[in-house]
Design a protein around this motif. Structure first.
Motif, mmCIF file in Angstrom:
data_model
loop_
_atom_site.group_PDB
_atom_site.id
_atom_site.type_symbol
_atom_site.label_atom_id
_atom_site.label_comp_id
_atom_site.label_asym_id
_atom_site.label_seq_id
_atom_site.Cartn_x
_atom_site.Cartn_y
_atom_site.Cartn_z
ATOM 1 N N UNK A 97 0.837 -1.174 0.000
ATOM 2 C CA UNK A 97 0.000 0.000 0.000
ATOM 3 C C UNK A 97 0.883 1.238 0.000
ATOM 4 N N UNK A 98 0.615 2.131 -0.925
ATOM 5 C CA UNK A 98 1.354 3.383 -1.005
ATOM 6 C C UNK A 98 0.346 4.527 -1.049
ATOM 7 N N UNK A 99 0.495 5.474 -0.121
ATOM 8 C CA UNK A 99 -0.431 6.599 -0.035
ATOM 9 C C UNK A 99 0.270 7.871 -0.475
ATOM 10 N N UNK A 100 -0.343 8.585 -1.410
ATOM 11 C CA UNK A 100 0.206 9.854 -1.886
ATOM 12 C C UNK A 100 -0.881 10.920 -1.829
ATOM 13 N N UNK A 101 -0.450 12.155 -1.767
ATOM 14 C CA UNK A 101 -1.348 13.306 -1.833
ATOM 15 C C UNK A 101 -0.968 14.097 -3.079
ATOM 16 N N UNK A 102 -1.721 13.946 -4.179
ATOM 17 C CA UNK A 102 -1.330 14.581 -5.436
ATOM 18 C C UNK A 102 -1.435 16.100 -5.440
ATOM 19 N N UNK A 148 -5.035 21.230 -1.873
ATOM 20 C CA UNK A 148 -6.111 20.306 -1.510
ATOM 21 C C UNK A 148 -5.537 19.035 -0.876
ATOM 22 N N UNK A 149 -4.997 19.134 0.342
ATOM 23 C CA UNK A 149 -4.414 17.947 0.974
ATOM 24 C C UNK A 149 -5.454 16.949 1.474
ATOM 25 N N UNK A 150 -6.743 17.273 1.370
ATOM 26 C CA UNK A 150 -7.777 16.323 1.794
ATOM 27 C C UNK A 150 -7.900 15.135 0.850
ATOM 28 N N UNK A 151 -7.358 15.259 -0.367
ATOM 29 C CA UNK A 151 -7.369 14.160 -1.333
ATOM 30 C C UNK A 151 -6.133 13.304 -1.139
ATOM 31 N N UNK A 152 -6.348 12.009 -1.030
ATOM 32 C CA UNK A 152 -5.220 11.079 -0.998
ATOM 33 C C UNK A 152 -5.523 9.928 -1.944
ATOM 34 N N UNK A 153 -4.472 9.450 -2.587
ATOM 35 C CA UNK A 153 -4.575 8.318 -3.502
ATOM 36 C C UNK A 153 -3.827 7.164 -2.860
ATOM 37 N N UNK A 154 -4.525 6.061 -2.669
ATOM 38 C CA UNK A 154 -3.940 4.897 -2.024
ATOM 39 C C UNK A 154 -3.838 3.789 -3.064
ATOM 40 N N UNK A 155 -2.618 3.382 -3.356
ATOM 41 C CA UNK A 155 -2.359 2.324 -4.334
ATOM 42 C C UNK A 155 -2.295 0.984 -3.615
ATOM 43 N N UNK A 156 -3.172 0.084 -3.987
ATOM 44 C CA UNK A 156 -3.155 -1.289 -3.499
ATOM 45 C C UNK A 156 -2.673 -2.170 -4.641
ATOM 46 N N UNK A 157 -2.332 -3.428 -4.388
ATOM 47 C CA UNK A 157 -1.841 -4.271 -5.485
ATOM 48 C C UNK A 157 -2.819 -4.443 -6.644
ATOM 49 N N UNK A 158 -4.136 -4.518 -6.363
ATOM 50 C CA UNK A 158 -5.098 -4.782 -7.428
ATOM 51 C C UNK A 158 -6.058 -3.641 -7.717
ATOM 52 N N UNK A 159 -5.995 -2.587 -6.935
ATOM 53 C CA UNK A 159 -6.918 -1.477 -7.155
ATOM 54 C C UNK A 159 -6.316 -0.193 -6.606
ATOM 55 N N UNK A 160 -7.002 0.909 -6.903
ATOM 56 C CA UNK A 160 -6.583 2.229 -6.445
ATOM 57 C C UNK A 160 -7.775 2.905 -5.767
ATOM 58 N N UNK A 161 -7.508 3.546 -4.642
ATOM 59 C CA UNK A 161 -8.553 4.252 -3.901
ATOM 60 C C UNK A 161 -8.278 5.747 -3.925
ATOM 61 N N UNK A 186 -11.220 2.016 -7.573
ATOM 62 C CA UNK A 186 -11.195 1.637 -8.983
ATOM 63 C C UNK A 186 -10.535 0.277 -9.104
ATOM 64 N N UNK A 187 -11.317 -0.704 -9.548
ATOM 65 C CA UNK A 187 -10.826 -2.048 -9.843
ATOM 66 C C UNK A 187 -10.783 -2.153 -11.369
ATOM 67 N N UNK A 188 -9.602 -2.048 -11.991
ATOM 68 C CA UNK A 188 -9.540 -1.908 -13.453
ATOM 69 C C UNK A 188 -10.301 -2.966 -14.242
ATOM 70 N N UNK A 189 -10.291 -4.198 -13.843
ATOM 71 C CA UNK A 189 -10.966 -5.235 -14.618
ATOM 72 C C UNK A 189 -12.411 -5.450 -14.205
ATOM 73 N N UNK A 190 -12.812 -4.920 -13.053
ATOM 74 C CA UNK A 190 -14.120 -5.269 -12.500
ATOM 75 C C UNK A 190 -15.108 -4.112 -12.422
#
Length: 197
Positions: free
Chosen positions: A1-6, A11-24, A97-101
């Motif tokens: 899991x990797x968490x970034x604030x783009x 707007x630091x209230x937005x965070x993007x969390x990368x999981x192995x199979x999806x992105x939050x 976001x689950x790219x295939x599902x």
């Protein structure tokens, strides 16, 4: 899991969390003040002056009204309502976001100092998802931008599900989420060809 604030500066209230199979894409219920001072404006509060005054007021009126059933019921309703309001605040909303599902829209509610007590989820399968758009709506004299998932239903009607419907973040946050969803869902689906929407 990797968490970034783009958008860390504005707007630091937005965070993007990368999981192995999806992105939050998570938007928390706070934002920076628009005056540039860096002050935090919270949407969910843990303690307020009403919370501190409520026990004091009840302790003063309780000896006078404890024999009355109606007054006791009213006091219980007031305390219950205040607890309900504190425990159902929106803490954060997410687009997974689950790219295939497909995509999943989530709303997390609870008390700010605790983990979420209630979570509502809506999953939209990739075969039903037609588009993910930034739309604009009018509210009194304001124009508000919002994200919407356009999808089909079992009755062959087009339906819209609004993402971040309780927090309604600003346009740069919506645009960042929009680009990410378009890249992961629609770019991969079209055989490496992205159609402009």
């Amino acid at each position: 899991m990797q968490r970034t604030r783009p958008l860390p500066d504005c707007h630091p209230e937005l965070s993007v969390i990368e999981w192995p199979n999806f992105r939050e894409y998570r938007v928390e219920n706070w934002r920076l003040a628009r005056d540039g001072g860096g002050n935090v404006i919270r949407g969910a509060t843990s303690w307020g002056w009403i919370d501190l005054c409520l026990p004091l007021v009840i302790s003063f009126i309780w000896p006078r009204f404890r024999d009355s059933t109606v007054s006791c019921a009213f006091a219980v309703l007031v305390v219950g309502f205040s607890i309900y309001c504190r425990c159902t605040q929106v803490l954060h909303e997410s687009v997974l976001v689950f790219p295939a599902y497909g995509i999943q829209l989530e709303t997390h509610r609870g008390y700010p100092l605790l983990k979420p007590l209630f979570v509502s989820r809506r999953f939209i399968h990739a075969s039903l998802l037609e588009d993910f758009v930034i739309n604009e709506g009018l509210r009194r004299w304001n124009i508000r931008y919002y994200l919407a998932a356009v999808h089909g239903s079992s009755t062959d009607k087009i339906a819209l599900d609004v993402a971040f419907e309780n927090i309604l973040p600003y346009f740069p946050v919506l645009f960042e989420v929009y680009q990410g969803v378009q890249e992961l869902v629609f770019y991969n689906r079209m055989d490496n060809r992205h159609t402009c929407i």
